[in-house]
Design a protein around this motif. Structure first.
Motif, short mmCIF file in Angstrom:
data_model
loop_
_atom_site.label_atom_id
_atom_site.label_comp_id
_atom_site.label_asym_id
_atom_site.label_seq_id
_atom_site.Cartn_x
_atom_site.Cartn_y
_atom_site.Cartn_z
N PRO A 54 69.32 12.32 -8.92
CA PRO A 54 69.31 12.76 -7.53
C PRO A 54 69.86 11.70 -6.57
N ALA A 55 69.52 10.44 -6.78
CA ALA A 55 70.01 9.38 -5.89
C ALA A 55 71.53 9.27 -5.96
N ALA A 56 72.09 9.34 -7.16
CA ALA A 56 73.54 9.26 -7.32
C ALA A 56 74.21 10.41 -6.58
N PHE A 57 73.66 11.60 -6.69
CA PHE A 57 74.26 12.76 -6.02
C PHE A 57 74.11 12.67 -4.50
N VAL A 58 73.01 12.11 -4.01
CA VAL A 58 72.85 11.93 -2.56
C VAL A 58 73.91 10.95 -2.06
N LEU A 59 74.10 9.85 -2.77
CA LEU A 59 75.13 8.90 -2.35
C LEU A 59 76.51 9.55 -2.39
N ALA A 60 76.78 10.32 -3.43
CA ALA A 60 78.07 11.01 -3.52
C ALA A 60 78.25 12.00 -2.38
N LEU A 65 65.78 9.44 0.71
CA LEU A 65 66.53 8.80 1.80
C LEU A 65 65.81 7.56 2.31
N ASP A 66 64.48 7.61 2.40
CA ASP A 66 63.72 6.42 2.82
C ASP A 66 63.94 5.27 1.84
N ARG A 67 63.89 5.57 0.54
CA ARG A 67 64.08 4.53 -0.47
C ARG A 67 65.50 3.98 -0.43
N LEU A 68 66.49 4.86 -0.34
CA LEU A 68 67.88 4.41 -0.30
C LEU A 68 68.17 3.60 0.97
N THR A 69 67.51 3.96 2.07
CA THR A 69 67.65 3.19 3.30
C THR A 69 67.02 1.81 3.14
N ALA A 70 65.84 1.75 2.55
CA ALA A 70 65.17 0.46 2.33
C ALA A 70 65.99 -0.44 1.42
N GLU A 71 66.73 0.16 0.48
CA GLU A 71 67.58 -0.61 -0.43
C GLU A 71 68.94 -0.95 0.18
N LEU A 98 71.39 1.14 0.89
CA LEU A 98 72.47 1.96 0.36
C LEU A 98 72.88 3.08 1.32
N VAL A 99 71.96 3.45 2.20
CA VAL A 99 72.17 4.51 3.20
C VAL A 99 71.61 3.98 4.51
N GLU A 100 72.18 4.44 5.61
CA GLU A 100 71.65 4.05 6.92
C GLU A 100 71.74 5.23 7.89
N PRO A 101 70.88 5.22 8.91
CA PRO A 101 70.96 6.28 9.92
C PRO A 101 72.31 6.22 10.62
N ASP A 102 72.85 7.37 10.94
CA ASP A 102 74.12 7.43 11.65
C ASP A 102 73.91 7.84 13.10
N ARG A 103 73.27 8.99 13.31
CA ARG A 103 73.03 9.49 14.66
C ARG A 103 71.99 10.61 14.59
N GLU A 104 71.53 11.01 15.74
CA GLU A 104 70.66 12.17 15.86
C GLU A 104 71.27 13.12 16.86
N GLU A 105 71.11 14.41 16.62
CA GLU A 105 71.55 15.39 17.60
C GLU A 105 70.54 16.53 17.64
N LEU A 106 70.44 17.13 18.81
CA LEU A 106 69.52 18.24 19.00
C LEU A 106 70.24 19.53 18.66
N HIS A 107 69.60 20.35 17.81
CA HIS A 107 70.17 21.62 17.41
C HIS A 107 69.05 22.65 17.38
N ALA A 108 69.17 23.68 18.20
CA ALA A 108 68.16 24.75 18.27
C ALA A 108 66.76 24.19 18.48
N ARG A 115 74.43 7.99 6.70
CA ARG A 115 75.75 7.65 6.15
C ARG A 115 75.61 6.63 5.03
N LEU A 116 76.60 6.60 4.19
CA LEU A 116 76.68 5.66 3.08
C LEU A 116 77.07 4.29 3.61
N THR A 117 76.41 3.25 3.14
CA THR A 117 76.79 1.88 3.51
C THR A 117 77.81 1.36 2.50
N ASP A 118 78.38 0.21 2.78
CA ASP A 118 79.29 -0.41 1.81
C ASP A 118 78.56 -0.71 0.51
#
Length: 106
Positions: free
Chosen positions: A7-13, A48-54, A56-66, A74-77
């Motif tokens: 699952p982590a590999a597919f989330v990064l992909a 996502l919390d684990r990948l962020t702590a590692e 590998l992923v970081e928050p990009d932005r927030e938007e209001l929808h409905a 987003r994916l980090t380097d």
């Protein structure tokens, strides 16, 4: 680096091309995995919390929808490097398995 879970590999992909919000990630993972990986909401956000702590992923932005907030990730380097390393590892494993299949017992 340790290997990634499937699952982590597919989330990064899923995040390799563009930032996505939770629903977008789950849809892309299902598409990429040909339906083999289906992430539940709790599993996705824990991952996502684990990948962020590692890193590998970081928050990009927030938007209001409905009336609800969509949080994009987003994916980090480092995440891109981890995904590339995982692809190399899986390719090596696939070569070893195929080579074994070519060996015929006497």
């Amino acid at each position: 680096m340790a290997s990634l879970t499937e699952p982590a590999a597919f989330v990064l992909a899923a995040l390799a091309d563009q930032p996505l919000h939770g629903w977008g990630i789950t849809a892309e993972v299902e598409l990429l995995s040909a339906g083999q990986v289906a992430l539940r909401v709790g599993t996705l956000y824990g991952l996502l919390d684990r990948l962020t702590a590692e890193g590998l992923v970081e928050p990009d932005r927030e938007e209001l929808h409905a009336g609800r907030t969509r949080r994009y990730h987003r994916l980090t380097d480092a995440g891109r490097r981890a995904l590339e390393a995982e692809a190399v590892r899986q390719e090596a494993n696939a070569r070893a398995l195929r080579a074994r299949l070519r060996v015929r017992p006497a």
